[in-house]
Write an enzyme that holds these catalytic residues in place. Sequence first.
Site, PDB file in Angstrom:
ATOM      1  N   PRO A 320       0.716  -1.253   0.050  1.00 59.28           N
ATOM      2  CA  PRO A 320      -0.053  -0.083   0.034  1.00 59.28           C
ATOM      3  C   PRO A 320       0.662   1.440  -0.024  1.00 59.28           C
ATOM      4  O   PRO A 320       0.810   2.055   0.902  1.00 59.28           O
ATOM      5  CB  PRO A 320      -0.981  -0.316   1.326  1.00 59.28           C
ATOM      6  CG  PRO A 320      -0.116  -0.870   2.232  1.00 59.28           C
ATOM      7  CD  PRO A 320       0.679  -1.858   1.106  1.00 59.28           C
ATOM      8  N   CYS A 321       1.575   1.705  -1.086  1.00 61.86           N
ATOM      9  CA  CYS A 321       2.216   2.980  -1.202  1.00 61.86           C
ATOM     10  C   CYS A 321       1.368   3.994  -1.145  1.00 61.86           C
ATOM     11  O   CYS A 321       1.440   5.032  -0.967  1.00 61.86           O
ATOM     12  CB  CYS A 321       3.051   2.974  -2.413  1.00 61.86           C
ATOM     13  SG  CYS A 321       2.232   2.583  -3.832  1.00 61.86           S
ATOM     14  N   HIS A 322      -0.028   3.913  -1.430  1.00 63.20           N
ATOM     15  CA  HIS A 322      -0.868   4.980  -1.284  1.00 63.20           C
ATOM     16  C   HIS A 322      -1.273   5.536  -0.006  1.00 63.20           C
ATOM     17  O   HIS A 322      -1.704   6.591   0.016  1.00 63.20           O
ATOM     18  CB  HIS A 322      -2.378   4.351  -1.987  1.00 63.20           C
ATOM     19  CG  HIS A 322      -2.903   3.204  -1.207  1.00 63.20           C
ATOM     20  ND1 HIS A 322      -2.741   2.009  -1.334  1.00 63.20           N
ATOM     21  CD2 HIS A 322      -3.899   3.292  -0.213  1.00 63.20           C
ATOM     22  CE1 HIS A 322      -3.397   1.319  -0.808  1.00 63.20           C
ATOM     23  NE2 HIS A 322      -4.206   1.829  -0.005  1.00 63.20           N
TER      24      HIS A 322
END
Length: 360
Positions: A320-322
């Site tokens: 989850p780089c978001h």
Amino acid sequence: MNLQNAMLPPHAEMVRAMLERDTTYEGVFFTAVKTTGIFCRPSCTARKPKPENVEFFAHADDCLSAGYRACLRCKPLDAAAIAPDWVQKLLQSVDADPELRWSDAQLLAEGIEPLKLRRWFKQHFGMTFHAWLRTRRLGMALGGIKQGDSIDSAAFDSGYESLSGFRDAFQKSFHITPGRAANSEPLLFTRLTTPLGPMIAMAERRGLVLLEFLDRPALTREVEALQNRHGYAVAPGHNAHLQQIETELAQYFAGKLTEFKVPLHLPGTEFSRQVWAELAKIPYGQTSTYGTIAALLGKPGASRAVGLANGHNRISIVLPCHRVIGADGSLTGYGGGQPRKAFLLRLENAAVQVTRQLAF
């Protein structure tokens, strides 16, 4: 709390995106025109209505429930739907008889317009149907060579009468010669439909290797690196990992899944893998910063390096780089576009809030 409304961007931003036909808002919201009774994607090329005549919805189903009809030009239902029935039927026929050569006459006999099929495959796979068939057959040949088949047998089984023609086509598709194929790792790919637009998923026997939005600018460079630097031979196909991520993504977007279980295989530098491991630890519905991740790795001055490694992450959403934001709370960059990043964070936060409310 209304989950759909919680996922919508600010009204002024949606108006701007609609007027500018901003493609990064694909699937983030839909525009419904009161004067015509039609709803569209924000990037629709039709003449734009006056903002006061438009209302916005988070999902195509909401537009339909409000009495709006889907636009025939931008086809907003396709953004949230799986492949249409006529494509699904064709793909099933290909699976049942993978060696069949589909001529335009045969397609017409099945009620499929060849030009329409060509356009659909170009839009969703980046290649024509016949190019996809050739690549798929070559992928099967690659699998046969990996299992010990001779190159001659693989060429014949793929429908090639000329061994040199098979070698040329094989090398053009996989960037390796058939003779080297036994030492390469097949990387199968498929297209997935999500509420935020189409994605491509790639997996080998050890796990999921890539999951990206098809309009990500760096996608071509990422695939080339997997081929040239890591020795993968890329071909269309299916395996258990691809089936699993398709199921888990659907559950995630429905707000029913908070932790992905699909196995991952992450080629990269040691530092990049350390950063990606920290990404995987960020809890659903929460955020972190580059500086925090750098500190957790024992390198408090490496925020910029962490940002670069974060940008090299090939597996969107699952890693989850978001959930990584700037130290000042800004969204910062995101390969899939900041509107999608904001949508994902709103989706998770709204789901967490609903869960809390139900607990009381």
